[in-house]
Write a protein that holds these residues in place. Structure first.
Motif, PDB file in Angstrom:
ATOM      1  N   ASN A 176       0.870  -1.144  -0.061  1.00  0.00           N
ATOM      2  CA  ASN A 176      -0.031  -0.115  -0.011  1.00  0.00           C
ATOM      3  C   ASN A 176       0.635   1.152   0.154  1.00  0.00           C
ATOM      4  OD1 ASN A 176      -2.431  -1.460   0.032  1.00  0.00           O
ATOM      5  ND2 ASN A 176      -2.465  -1.600   2.217  1.00  0.00           N
ATOM      6  N   ARG A 177       2.086   1.175   0.609  1.00  0.00           N
ATOM      7  CA  ARG A 177       2.928   2.229   0.419  1.00  0.00           C
ATOM      8  C   ARG A 177       4.450   2.059  -0.085  1.00  0.00           C
ATOM      9  NH1 ARG A 177       0.685   7.109   3.211  1.00  0.00           N
ATOM     10  NH2 ARG A 177      -1.158   6.220   4.133  1.00  0.00           N
ATOM     11  N   PHE A 178       4.909   3.056  -0.549  1.00  0.00           N
ATOM     12  CA  PHE A 178       6.273   3.214  -0.974  1.00  0.00           C
ATOM     13  C   PHE A 178       7.286   3.725  -0.396  1.00  0.00           C
ATOM     14  CE2 PHE A 178       9.625   4.581  -3.897  1.00  0.00           C
ATOM     15  CZ  PHE A 178      10.013   3.462  -4.577  1.00  0.00           C
ATOM     16  N   PRO A 179       8.189   3.005   0.291  1.00  0.00           N
ATOM     17  CA  PRO A 179       9.407   3.763   1.099  1.00  0.00           C
ATOM     18  C   PRO A 179      10.227   4.403   0.037  1.00  0.00           C
ATOM     19  CG  PRO A 179       9.152   1.380   2.087  1.00  0.00           C
ATOM     20  CD  PRO A 179       8.295   1.578   0.432  1.00  0.00           C
ATOM     21  N   ILE A 180      10.255   5.647   0.354  1.00  0.00           N
ATOM     22  CA  ILE A 180      11.197   6.687  -0.679  1.00  0.00           C
ATOM     23  C   ILE A 180      12.671   5.992  -0.640  1.00  0.00           C
ATOM     24  CG2 ILE A 180      12.124   8.227   1.094  1.00  0.00           C
ATOM     25  CD1 ILE A 180      11.380  10.375  -1.382  1.00  0.00           C
ATOM     26  N   GLU A 181      13.279   5.247   0.299  1.00  0.00           N
ATOM     27  CA  GLU A 181      14.621   4.867   0.162  1.00  0.00           C
ATOM     28  C   GLU A 181      14.733   3.613  -0.726  1.00  0.00           C
ATOM     29  OE1 GLU A 181      12.582   2.772   3.889  1.00  0.00           O
ATOM     30  OE2 GLU A 181      12.696   4.807   2.890  1.00  0.00           O
ATOM     31  N   MET A 182      13.311   3.324  -1.252  1.00  0.00           N
ATOM     32  CA  MET A 182      13.499   2.245  -2.272  1.00  0.00           C
ATOM     33  C   MET A 182      13.974   2.818  -3.724  1.00  0.00           C
ATOM     34  SD  MET A 182      12.929  -0.598  -0.722  1.00  0.00           S
ATOM     35  CE  MET A 182      12.907  -1.471  -2.102  1.00  0.00           C
ATOM     36  N   VAL A 183      13.897   4.221  -3.903  1.00  0.00           N
ATOM     37  CA  VAL A 183      14.282   4.911  -4.922  1.00  0.00           C
ATOM     38  C   VAL A 183      15.835   4.525  -5.459  1.00  0.00           C
ATOM     39  CG1 VAL A 183      14.675   7.046  -6.253  1.00  0.00           C
ATOM     40  CG2 VAL A 183      12.658   6.664  -4.686  1.00  0.00           C
ATOM     41  N   ALA A 184      16.506   4.163  -4.285  1.00  0.00           N
ATOM     42  CA  ALA A 184      17.997   3.836  -4.662  1.00  0.00           C
ATOM     43  C   ALA A 184      18.080   2.594  -5.231  1.00  0.00           C
ATOM     44  CB  ALA A 184      18.691   3.672  -3.231  1.00  0.00           C
ATOM     45  N   GLN A 185      17.121   1.484  -5.406  1.00  0.00           N
ATOM     46  CA  GLN A 185      17.260   0.454  -6.089  1.00  0.00           C
ATOM     47  C   GLN A 185      16.529   0.312  -7.448  1.00  0.00           C
ATOM     48  OE1 GLN A 185      15.924  -2.575  -3.325  1.00  0.00           O
ATOM     49  NE2 GLN A 185      16.544  -1.586  -1.503  1.00  0.00           N
TER      50      GLN A 185
END
Length: 300
Positions: A176-185
Motif C-alpha cells: 500500500n505504501r512506497f518507502p522513498i529509500e527504495m528509489v535507490a534500487q
C-alpha cells in the motif's frame, strides 16, 4: 494635470518606496521615477526626499498627498463602477496555468452557471504565469509558490501530494505504501529540469540523502507515464495528474521528513478583482479548495 504622474506620486508617498509603488502599478521602477521627475519639473516643486533607504515627503509633498489620497479613492470608485456588468457570462476569461488540469476543473464549475462564457487555457511556467497576469495577457493565473509583489493577489486553491507511479507488475505495487529509500534500487524516470515535480523530487531525495540507481530524463508528463507503463522505471506525479491505467500502480510515499507536496495558487491583479468573470473564477476556485480531497486508492 497628468493622471499617471499624480498616481505614481501618490503610490510612492503611500508605500515610501519607488520599488513597492512600481509593483502595485505593475510597471518598471524607472517608469515610476520618470513620472515623479516630470511632475516635480513641471511645477517646480520638490515633493520627495531620500532618507536612508526610503523616501519621505517634503512639506509640499505632504500637502499634495493629502489631496491625491482623495483623488485616488474617487478614481478607484470610478474604475469599480465601470467594471460592473449585468452578468459575468457575457465576456471571456484567459487563463494561464502550470496545471491545466486544475484550471479545467475550476472552469467546469463556472460553466455550470454561465455556459456561454468564452474560455481559453494556456500552459506556462510559474514565471510565465506571473508575467502574463502582470502584463494583462491573461486574466487569471494558476501557479505553485509564485514570487510576486503587492500588485498581485494570491489565493491558495489546492494542495497536491506527490505519488509514486510503478509498473503494475513491480513487486512493490503489491504494497500500500512506497518507502522513498527504495528509489535507490530503482531506475527513476524524471521530467525535464524546468519541471516543478522534478524540483520537488530532487529536494526530497536530497533531504533523505538518497540517490536513484539511474535517471532517465523525459519531457512531458504523458510520456513519463508511458515510460513507466513500459517498465523503463518508476516516476513521481501529482495526484491530479495520475489517471487510471491498468499498466500502472499509484502508491503513497513514506519518508522520514514529512510528505512531498505543493500548493497551487490562483493569481490575479489586485486592481481587477472586481471584474465579474475574475470574481466568478475566484468563487469557483474557493469551492475547489474547500472540497474533500479525492483518494487515489481506486487507481490500481
Amino acid at each position: 494635470m497628468n493622471y499617471q504622474q499624480i498616481r505614481a506620486f501618490s503610490l510612492v508617498a503611500q508605500e515610501g518606496s519607488v520599488r513597492r509603488a512600481s509593483e502595485v502599478l505593475g510597471v518598471s521602477q524607472p517608469t515610476v521615477s520618470q513620472h515623479l521627475k516630470a511632475l516635480e519639473q513641471r511645477h517646480g516643486l520638490r515633493l520627495l526626499e531620500k532618507r536612508g533607504r526610503g523616501l519621505v515627503l517634503t512639506d509640499a509633498g505632504r500637502e499634495l498627498y493629502s489631496v491625491t489620497k482623495t483623488l485616488m479613492f474617487a478614481a478607484k470608485e470610478v474604475e469599480e463602477l465601470l467594471q460592473r456588468r449585468p452578468s459575468a457570462g457575457n465576456g471571456r476569461l484567459r487563463i494561464v496555468s502550470d496545471s491545466p488540469a486544475l484550471a479545467v476543473h475550476i472552469v467546469s464549475l463556472m460553466l455550470e452557471e454561465t455556459p456561454d462564457l468564452q474560455i481559453s487555457i494556456r500552459k506556462d511556467s510559474v514565471a510565465g504565469v506571473v508575467e502574463a497576469v502582470q502584463d494583462m495577457r491573461a486574466d487569471v493565473g494558476i501557479a505553485v509558490d509564485p514570487m510576486i509583489g503587492t500588485a498581485l493577489h494570491v489565493q491558495p486553491v489546492k494542495r497536491e501530494e506527490l505519488w509514486v507511479a510503478l509498473p503494475s507488475e513491480d513487486s512493490l505495487s503489491k504494497q500500500n505504501r512506497f518507502p522513498i529509500e527504495m528509489v535507490a534500487q530503482r531506475v527513476l524516470v524524471m521530467r525535464e529540469k524546468s519541471s516543478r515535480t522534478r524540483a520537488l523530487i530532487e529536494r526530497a531525495l536530497s533531504l533523505e540523502n538518497i540517490q536513484p540507481r539511474r535517471v532517465i530524463e523525459i519531457e512531458g508528463a504523458e510520456v513519463v507515464r508511458e515510460a513507466v507503463a513500459k517498465g523503463l522505471g518508476i516516476a513521481f506525479c501529482a495526484g491530479s495528474e495520475c489517471p487510471p491505467d491498468h499498466r500502472i500502480a499509484y502508491r503513497r510515499i513514506t519518508m522520514r521528513h514529512g510528505k512531498i507536496g505543493f500548493v497551487e495558487n490562483v493569481i490575479i491583479r489586485q486592481d481587477r478583482r472586481r471584474v465579474p468573470e475574475i470574481a466568478q473564477f475566484l468563487g469557483a476556485a474557493e469551492k475547489v479548495r474547500s472540497a474533500p480531497v479525492e483518494s487515489l486508492k481506486q487507481k490500481k
